[in-house]
Design a protein around this motif. Structure first.
Motif, short mmCIF file in Angstrom:
data_model
loop_
_atom_site.label_atom_id
_atom_site.label_comp_id
_atom_site.label_asym_id
_atom_site.label_seq_id
_atom_site.Cartn_x
_atom_site.Cartn_y
_atom_site.Cartn_z
N VAL A 11 0.87 -1.18 0.00
CA VAL A 11 0.00 0.00 0.00
C VAL A 11 0.90 1.22 0.00
O VAL A 11 1.84 1.32 0.79
CB VAL A 11 -0.92 0.02 1.24
N GLU A 12 0.62 2.15 -0.90
CA GLU A 12 1.41 3.39 -1.00
C GLU A 12 0.53 4.58 -0.66
O GLU A 12 -0.56 4.73 -1.21
CB GLU A 12 1.97 3.55 -2.40
N LEU A 13 1.02 5.40 0.25
CA LEU A 13 0.42 6.70 0.51
C LEU A 13 1.52 7.72 0.26
O LEU A 13 2.28 8.08 1.15
CB LEU A 13 -0.10 6.79 1.95
N GLY A 14 1.63 8.13 -0.99
CA GLY A 14 2.76 8.97 -1.38
C GLY A 14 2.34 10.10 -2.28
O GLY A 14 1.32 10.02 -2.98
N VAL A 15 3.14 11.17 -2.26
CA VAL A 15 2.88 12.32 -3.12
C VAL A 15 4.16 12.73 -3.83
O VAL A 15 5.27 12.46 -3.36
CB VAL A 15 2.33 13.52 -2.30
N TRP A 16 3.98 13.40 -4.94
CA TRP A 16 5.09 13.88 -5.75
C TRP A 16 5.98 12.71 -6.18
O TRP A 16 5.55 11.88 -6.95
CB TRP A 16 5.86 15.00 -5.07
N VAL A 17 7.22 12.59 -5.68
CA VAL A 17 8.14 11.65 -6.31
C VAL A 17 8.74 10.60 -5.37
O VAL A 17 8.70 9.41 -5.67
CB VAL A 17 9.28 12.41 -7.04
N ALA A 18 9.30 11.00 -4.23
CA ALA A 18 10.14 10.07 -3.47
C ALA A 18 9.40 8.81 -3.04
O ALA A 18 9.87 7.69 -3.26
CB ALA A 18 10.75 10.77 -2.25
N GLY A 19 8.23 8.97 -2.39
CA GLY A 19 7.45 7.79 -1.99
C GLY A 19 6.93 7.01 -3.19
O GLY A 19 7.10 5.78 -3.27
N ALA A 91 -1.89 -6.02 4.13
CA ALA A 91 -0.72 -5.77 3.29
C ALA A 91 0.55 -6.33 3.90
O ALA A 91 0.64 -6.59 5.11
CB ALA A 91 -0.55 -4.26 3.06
N ASP A 92 1.55 -6.50 3.03
CA ASP A 92 2.90 -6.86 3.48
C ASP A 92 3.76 -5.64 3.69
O ASP A 92 4.67 -5.65 4.53
CB ASP A 92 3.57 -7.74 2.41
N VAL A 93 3.49 -4.58 2.91
CA VAL A 93 4.37 -3.41 2.88
C VAL A 93 3.53 -2.13 2.86
O VAL A 93 2.49 -2.08 2.18
CB VAL A 93 5.28 -3.44 1.62
N PHE A 94 3.99 -1.13 3.58
CA PHE A 94 3.45 0.23 3.48
C PHE A 94 4.57 1.14 3.03
O PHE A 94 5.68 1.10 3.57
CB PHE A 94 2.91 0.68 4.83
N VAL A 95 4.31 1.96 2.02
CA VAL A 95 5.29 2.92 1.50
C VAL A 95 4.69 4.31 1.60
O VAL A 95 3.58 4.55 1.11
CB VAL A 95 5.63 2.63 0.02
N THR A 96 5.44 5.23 2.20
CA THR A 96 4.91 6.59 2.32
C THR A 96 6.04 7.62 2.36
O THR A 96 7.17 7.29 2.73
CB THR A 96 4.03 6.73 3.59
N ASN A 97 5.72 8.82 1.96
CA ASN A 97 6.62 9.96 2.19
C ASN A 97 5.84 11.13 2.78
O ASN A 97 6.24 12.29 2.65
CB ASN A 97 7.34 10.38 0.90
N ILE A 98 4.72 10.83 3.44
CA ILE A 98 3.97 11.84 4.17
C ILE A 98 4.74 12.16 5.46
O ILE A 98 5.32 11.27 6.09
CB ILE A 98 2.56 11.34 4.50
N ARG A 99 4.72 13.41 5.88
CA ARG A 99 5.47 13.78 7.08
C ARG A 99 4.95 13.05 8.32
O ARG A 99 3.74 12.82 8.45
CB ARG A 99 5.42 15.30 7.28
N PRO A 100 5.85 12.69 9.23
CA PRO A 100 5.46 11.88 10.38
C PRO A 100 4.33 12.47 11.22
O PRO A 100 3.45 11.72 11.67
CB PRO A 100 6.77 11.78 11.19
N GLY A 123 7.67 1.32 5.41
CA GLY A 123 8.78 2.07 4.83
C GLY A 123 8.42 3.52 4.62
O GLY A 123 7.42 3.83 3.98
N ILE A 124 9.25 4.41 5.17
CA ILE A 124 8.98 5.84 5.03
C ILE A 124 10.24 6.57 4.59
O ILE A 124 11.33 6.32 5.11
CB ILE A 124 8.44 6.43 6.35
N VAL A 125 10.10 7.46 3.62
CA VAL A 125 11.18 8.37 3.24
C VAL A 125 10.76 9.77 3.67
O VAL A 125 9.66 10.22 3.37
CB VAL A 125 11.49 8.30 1.73
N THR A 126 11.65 10.42 4.42
CA THR A 126 11.39 11.77 4.94
C THR A 126 12.39 12.75 4.35
O THR A 126 13.31 12.35 3.63
CB THR A 126 11.52 11.80 6.47
N GLY A 127 12.21 14.02 4.68
CA GLY A 127 13.19 15.00 4.24
C GLY A 127 14.47 14.92 5.04
O GLY A 127 15.57 14.88 4.50
N TYR A 128 14.33 14.85 6.38
CA TYR A 128 15.49 15.00 7.26
C TYR A 128 15.62 13.91 8.31
O TYR A 128 16.46 14.02 9.20
CB TYR A 128 15.44 16.36 7.94
N GLY A 129 14.82 12.87 8.27
CA GLY A 129 14.90 11.82 9.27
C GLY A 129 13.75 11.90 10.26
O GLY A 129 12.96 12.84 10.25
#
Length: 387
Positions: A11-19, A91-100, A123-129
């Protein structure tokens, strides 16, 4: 050609590009990726209009969202949030780049989700950790990856203004890092049965990208000097121009090994015993003179002519400075799998391939990026039917 991640539900909850890039890589590798979008859609659906390509042409969005299924949920409502949790429980995996902080407000933070599905790889990708004073600071890759991590400064010639980053550079490399981390966590889950939180950040990705420089400062306190073409200490590691205005790069990193092939290629075998150039130290001391002489020599032939000469020397390493048009007509780019043909009905759409191949479990994108909400009904029906 279903790929190594066949059977993995993401499942992806992502915007723009990184997520979405991370989700797109998982989809390329065979995972079933359900992309949750708000009623207004992922804002990256506007890329085509922003680039002046019109509403129906959106190459950047297609790149990161092919082979996914789109579901519209209004996470501003209790019903929408509960449905999202239902997806994640299945789901097995969650992918997001929404702020924590936003994820916490939605009840979709790791602790809340793991309580419902402890086997989930989150799995989360953030700007600064996830820690520190800027953990919830908004960021695009131009800010966190390009500017703050030091890349722009390292690529700025003294006295010049910083160069502009091309679109999505930090996002795509961060997406690949997150996809790799998710796969490692899935391996761990196969052994332990437990999911876990995995993260990366644009800032960390930028620092890793320039870790050659950054680790040198960290361990020695010394910076690696930024070279200028006209005065490079190793003239064999430099770019030059041909008679037809094309540029190429010599990659003579090993100063002893790669000097004789260069002398032979340019027809100057006497340089091997010339005391101005016969040692690496002498070439560094006389670099300006040597580079100027090489400039004059290389300007006497076209790139095609030099290419034939260079390729006659087994230890002469070089590459043309290609435009994007050059890349797209380069036979080697296609032979190396640089383009993938995405099925679209009875036709197919050429797109850039994600940069990994699996020879035992080959992967192939299944379809173009979905329309907004295209799969809402079918995904909800399948979810409710399984309960």
């Amino acid at each position: 050609m279903s790929g190594p991640l066949e059977g993995v539900k993401a499942v992806e909850l992502g915007v723009w590009v990184a997520g979405p890039a991370a989700g797109g890589i998982l989809a390329d590798w065979g995972a079933d990726v359900v992309k949750i979008e708000p009623p207004s859609g992922d804002p990256a659906r506007m890329w085509g209009r922003m680039l002046g390509l019109g509403p129906d042409v959106n190459p950047p969005f297609e790149m990161d969202n092919r082979s996914k299924r789109s579901v519209v949920l209004d996470l501003g409502t209790p019903e929408g949030r509960e449905t999202a949790l239902e997806f994640l429980c299945d789901a097995d995996v969650f992918v997001t780049n929404i702020r924590p902080a936003a994820l916490q407000r939605l009840g979709l933070d790791f602790q809340a989700v793991a309580a419902r599905n402890p086997a989930l790889v989150y799995g989360i990708v953030t700007g600064y950790g996830l820690e520190g004073p800027d953990a919830d600071r908004p960021a695009y890759d131009v800010a966190a990856f390009w500017a703050r991590a030091g890349i722009a400064d390292l690529l700025t010639r003294p006295g010049d203004t910083p160069p502009f980053q091309r679109g999505g550079m930090g996002d795509h490399s961060s997406g690949m890092t997150l996809a790799a981390a998710i796969c490692a966590a899935l391996v761990s889950r196969n052994r332990t049965g437990a999911g876990q939180l995995v993260t990366t950040s644009l800032y960390r990705q930028g620092a890793y990208t320039v870790s050659f420089d950054l680790n040198t400062v960290l361990m020695s306190g010394q910076s690696i000097a930024i070279g200028q073409r006209e005065t490079m200490n190793n003239p064999c590691m430099n770019n030059y121009a041909t008679a037809d205005g094309r540029r190429f790069w010599i990659v003579g990193l090993e100063v002893t090994r790669h000097w004789p092939p260069l002398c032979r290629a340019v027809g100057r075998p006497e340089w091997l015993t010339d005391n101005r150039f016969d040692t690496p130290r002498a070439r560094a001391a006389n670099a300006t003179e040597l580079i100027a002489e090489l400039d004059r020599i290389f300007a006497t032939r076209t790139l095609a002519e030099w290419s034939e000469i260079f390729d006659g020397e087994a230890d002469f390493f070089w590459a043309p400075v290609n435009t994007l048009d050059d890349v797209l007509v380069d036979d080697q780019f296609h032979a190396a799998g640089g383009v993938v043909y995405v099925p679209d009905g009875d036709d197919s759409i050429p797109m850039v391939a994600s940069p990994a191949d699996f020879y035992g479990t080959p992967a192939q994108p299944r379809c173009p990026a979905p329309e907004l909400g295209q799969h809402t009904d079918e995904v909800l029906a399948a979810l409710r039917g399984e309960r």
